[in-house]
Write an enzyme that holds these catalytic residues in place. Structure first.
Site, PDB file in Angstrom:
ATOM      1  N   THR A 212       0.841  -1.183   0.000  1.00 22.12           N
ATOM      2  CA  THR A 212       0.000   0.000   0.000  1.00 22.12           C
ATOM      3  C   THR A 212       0.882   1.241   0.000  1.00 22.12           C
ATOM      4  O   THR A 212       1.946   1.253   0.599  1.00 22.12           O
ATOM      5  CB  THR A 212      -0.893  -0.009   1.255  1.00 22.12           C
TER       6      THR A 212
ATOM      7  N   GLY B 217      -9.964  -3.467   2.528  1.00 21.04           N
ATOM      8  CA  GLY B 217      -9.142  -3.347   3.728  1.00 21.04           C
ATOM      9  C   GLY B 217      -9.302  -2.004   4.405  1.00 21.04           C
ATOM     10  O   GLY B 217     -10.326  -1.333   4.285  1.00 21.04           O
TER      11      GLY B 217
ATOM     12  N   GLY C 124      -4.730  -5.232   6.504  1.00 27.34           N
ATOM     13  CA  GLY C 124      -5.842  -4.324   6.717  1.00 27.34           C
ATOM     14  C   GLY C 124      -6.867  -4.756   7.731  1.00 27.34           C
ATOM     15  O   GLY C 124      -7.445  -3.914   8.427  1.00 27.34           O
TER      16      GLY C 124
ATOM     17  N   GLY D 150      -0.309  -2.259   5.922  1.00 28.10           N
ATOM     18  CA  GLY D 150      -0.184  -3.503   6.671  1.00 28.10           C
ATOM     19  C   GLY D 150      -1.348  -4.423   6.376  1.00 28.10           C
ATOM     20  O   GLY D 150      -2.061  -4.263   5.386  1.00 28.10           O
TER      21      GLY D 150
END
Length: 334
Positions: A199, A229, A253, A251
């Protein structure tokens, strides 16, 4: 004297170590992070708005196929792309987000359209793409978003019968985790232990004292059932408030959603009077890690202090502040 300003950005967190990185790949990542930093920080240096700075920085990362956002988005179980993004203005807590976008080149631009051109906060596909098209944002067929690396990751995930977090490395048979029995949907507890969460996001403080945050992602490889997420969820993966801070997370989610990570940090600052660094440390290391939440975030407060905590092995990150005016790019711990 010029008021303080700052920008911090991330390109994902996870199992990122020199042993898994070639010199050529590391150089490419550093160049891409540096380019996004220069783009966003240049807006701030010229007196531009934090909102514009984070959008421009994230657009730069969305256009780079190295990251799981925009052009480098991972594949879903059905072999297409479902992209999420959010943006938030710290001046008035206005926010916009999209979920499951499939054709818009820069989902972060679509998220800003939601914030500025509608009365809503979150739009899902197909409406998110339709809004982008109506306002003339560039859209593309699926071929634009295709990268061979992401396609190969999908084939591996399909064979394993599981979802994989962003940028997962191919495992050798002797190091691969056992494959779970096939189920109706992938079990997120059986993920590749050598993973990177790609992300992208940015946070900024401008010279007018305003904060902003932006986040964009392609989600998980092999995700099904329109899984969403934390990235487009205000207060979980993205948050900004001039009274406290701006946050963009990366990370796993599901854990960031349960912990309401971004808003929790802001609350610790507002209600307990904690510093940005201490609030981030408590949430990322004391609250998130014990429940299995791996990842990190970038944050900036109203004074221009920057925090970039993560509980994983590494996080692609870059930052620059007017206090020292030196650009920083890092990948590993330390």
């Amino acid at each position: 004297m010029t008021a303080p300003f700052a920008l911090a950005l991330h390109g994902g967190a996870g199992t990122i170590s020199p042993a898994l990185m070639t010199p050529e790949k590391e150089h490419a990542y550093r160049q891409a992070l540096q380019a996004a930093l220069e783009t966003g920080y240049g807006v701030l240096r010229q007196g531009g708005a934090a909102l514009d700075a984070v959008e421009q920085a994230v657009r730069s990362l969305e256009d780079c196929p190295l990251f799981n956002a925009g052009r480098g988005a991972v594949f879903t179980h059905d072999g297409h792309h479902e992209m999420d993004a959010a943006i938030m203005d710290g001046r008035n807590r206005a926010a916009g987000a999209v979920a499951g976008a499939r054709t818009v080149q820069n989902p972060i631009r679509a998220a800003r359209l939601v914030m500025e051109k509608t009365e809503h906060v979150l739009l899902a596909w197909p409406g998110a793409d339709e809004l982008a098209r109506l306002h003339g944002l560039p859209t593309h067929p699926q071929e634009y978003f295709f990268t061979q690396q992401r396609y190969d990751q999908l084939q591996e995930a399909l064979q394993e019968g599981r979802m994989r977090l962003d940028h997962s490395e191919t495992l050798h048979p002797e190091t691969a985790a056992p494959v779970a029995e096939p189920a109706a949907f992938p079990n997120p507890t059986h993920e590749d232990p050598k993973k990177k969460m790609g992300t992208v996001g940015a946070v900024a403080l401008d010279q007018q004292g305003n904060l902003a945050a932006a986040t964009s992602t392609g989600g998980m490889t092999n995700k099904q059932f329109s899984r969403i997420g934390d990235s487009p969820i205000i207060g979980s993966g993205t948050f900004a408030d001039n009274r406290t801070c701006a946050i963009s997370c990366t990370g796993h989610g599901e854990f960031f959603l349960r912990a309401m990570v971004a808003h929790d940090i802001s609350c610790l600052m507002e209600y307990r009077g904690l510093s940005l660094a201490e609030a981030c440390r408590i949430v990322v290391h004391d609250k998130l890690a014990p429940i299995g939440g791996e990842g990190g975030l970038v944050a900036v407060d109203a004074a221009g202090n920057v925090a970039l905590p993560f509980n994983s092995e590494g996080m692609y990150r870059a930052w620059q502040t007017s206090a020292d005016n030196s650009p920083w790019v890092a990948i590993y711990k330390g």
